[in-house]
Design an enzyme around this catalytic site. Structure first.
Site, PDB file in Angstrom:
ATOM      1  N   GLU A  53       9.741   3.608   6.393  1.00 24.20           N
ATOM      2  CA  GLU A  53       9.666   4.329   7.666  1.00 24.20           C
ATOM      3  C   GLU A  53       8.561   5.394   7.616  1.00 24.20           C
ATOM      4  O   GLU A  53       7.744   5.503   8.537  1.00 24.20           O
ATOM      5  CB  GLU A  53      11.012   4.991   7.986  1.00 24.20           C
ATOM      6  CG  GLU A  53      12.098   3.997   8.366  1.00 24.20           C
ATOM      7  CD  GLU A  53      13.435   4.655   8.658  1.00 24.20           C
ATOM      8  OE1 GLU A  53      14.316   3.957   9.174  1.00 24.20           O
ATOM      9  OE2 GLU A  53      13.616   5.854   8.368  1.00 24.20           O
ATOM     10  N   ALA A 101      15.513   8.913  15.260  1.00 26.22           N
ATOM     11  CA  ALA A 101      15.591  10.036  14.315  1.00 26.22           C
ATOM     12  C   ALA A 101      17.010  10.566  14.333  1.00 26.22           C
ATOM     13  O   ALA A 101      17.771  10.327  15.281  1.00 26.22           O
ATOM     14  CB  ALA A 101      14.603  11.130  14.690  1.00 26.22           C
ATOM     15  N   THR A 103      18.533   2.761  18.013  1.00 21.51           N
ATOM     16  CA  THR A 103      17.539   3.011  19.061  1.00 21.51           C
ATOM     17  C   THR A 103      16.311   2.137  18.844  1.00 21.51           C
ATOM     18  O   THR A 103      15.754   1.584  19.808  1.00 21.51           O
ATOM     19  CB  THR A 103      17.143   4.507  19.090  1.00 21.51           C
ATOM     20  OG1 THR A 103      18.305   5.300  18.845  1.00 21.51           O
ATOM     21  CG2 THR A 103      16.545   4.880  20.419  1.00 21.51           C
TER      22      THR A 103
HETATM   23  O1  LIG Z   1      17.182   5.409   8.422  1.00 22.26           O
HETATM   24  C1  LIG Z   1      17.567   5.516   9.580  1.00 22.26           C
HETATM   25  C2  LIG Z   1      16.634   5.982  10.559  1.00 22.26           C
HETATM   26  O2  LIG Z   1      16.114   7.213  10.187  1.00 22.26           O
HETATM   27  C3  LIG Z   1      17.136   5.938  11.980  1.00 22.26           C
HETATM   28  O3  LIG Z   1      15.993   5.840  12.753  1.00 22.26           O
HETATM   29  C4  LIG Z   1      17.931   7.137  12.398  1.00 22.26           C
HETATM   30  O4  LIG Z   1      19.077   7.240  11.569  1.00 22.26           O
HETATM   31  C5  LIG Z   1      18.352   7.067  13.862  1.00 22.26           C
HETATM   32  O5  LIG Z   1      19.255   6.020  14.050  1.00 22.26           O
HETATM   33  P1  LIG Z   1      19.868   5.702  15.472  1.00 22.26           P
HETATM   34  O6  LIG Z   1      18.752   5.290  16.357  1.00 22.26           O
HETATM   35  O7  LIG Z   1      20.830   4.573  15.197  1.00 22.26           O
HETATM   36  O8  LIG Z   1      20.563   6.930  15.963  1.00 22.26           O
END
Ligand SMILES: O=C[C@H](O)[C@H](O)[C@H](O)COP(=O)(O)O
Length: 233
Positions: free
Chosen positions: A112, A92, A37
């Site tokens: 982060e 998240a 994302t």
């Molecule tokens: O370390 C990873 C982060 O916390 C990401 O922002 C979280 O896992 C969300 O990832 P995605 O946007 O791919 O669902």
């Protein structure tokens, strides 16, 4: 370049990325999260910068986000050069309706949370599959630990009835190292509330960082097939 076309309407994740990119103002320093994302947000931010000649700078929470931002033509500065950060935007893994988060499926927790905590405004982008009634409902809580402290922390957490183990690499043949060179414990807590877990992990020696992001979010953009909803303080 936009990541969607007339033929393919924006996905929920693309919709929230577009909304968040719209709130970036000229002159801002913008923090970039990590994940699929956050990548869509980087694409939309680069598109806005290009089309509207925005003068912005970005700072990345991970190597992969820095590389992506540079390739997209954004001006990247390093964390060491920050004296302030106007906004930080990230995805998240879990979000509650009172805007508590779980993050850390990737291995960039330290940067982060650093950027999220120091930003004037922290915006979270998710689709509705990430909404939960309590933190830890669908995922273990990632706890980044000093390598030498992993067993001591695991033992301490076991006394609090937490269950879990060291995270392994994708091949499953070695431990996984975080971007900061630490190990990660993925733990499930049965007897404690989120606030209690957050409080104990935040002060436990040997714990470098953990995946509960409590009380630092300004707004959550939630994408779904019905459009974008906003949770905010
Ligand atoms: O370390 C990873 C982060 O916390 C990401 O922002 C979280 O896992 C969300 O990832 P995605 O946007 O791919 O669902």
């Amino acid at each position: 370049m936009s990541t969607h076309t007339e033929a393919s309407p924006p996905s929920p994740k693309q919709q929230v990325a577009i909304k968040a990119a719209e709130i970036v103002d000229n002159g801002m320093i913008v923090g970039l999260g990590t994940g699929s994302t956050a990548n869509l947000f980087i694409d939309e931010l680069a598109r806005r910068q290009h089309e509207q000649q925005l003068e912005i700078q970005v700072v990345a929470s991970s190597v992969i986000s820095r590389v992506k931002a540079q390739q997209a033509g954004l001006q990247v500065i390093s964390i060491e050069h920050l004296s302030h950060l106007d906004m930080y935007v990230d995805g998240a893994d879990e979000v509650t309706t009172d805007m508590q988060l779980l993050k850390g499926r990737g291995q960039d927790l330290v940067c982060e949370k650093l950027l999220a905590s120091h930003a004037t405004a922290f915006y979270v982008l998710v689709d509705d599959s990430k909404m939960v009634s309590r933190i830890g409902e669908k995922n273990a809580i990632p706890i980044e630990v000093m390598p030498s402290a992993a067993q001591l922390v695991l033992n301490r957490l076991a006394k609090l009835q937490a269950k879990g183990s060291l995270r392994l690499n994708a091949a499953g043949d070695n431990v996984a190292y975080s971007a900061a060179g630490n190990l990660i414990l993925d733990m499930q807590f049965t007897d404690l509330e989120t606030a209690q877990i957050n409080a104990l992990l935040t002060v436990m020696p040997g714990v470098v960082e953990h995946g509960i992001f409590a009380d630092i979010v300004k707004a959550v953009f939630i994408g779904s097939s019905d459009g974008v909803k906003l949770l905010q303080r």
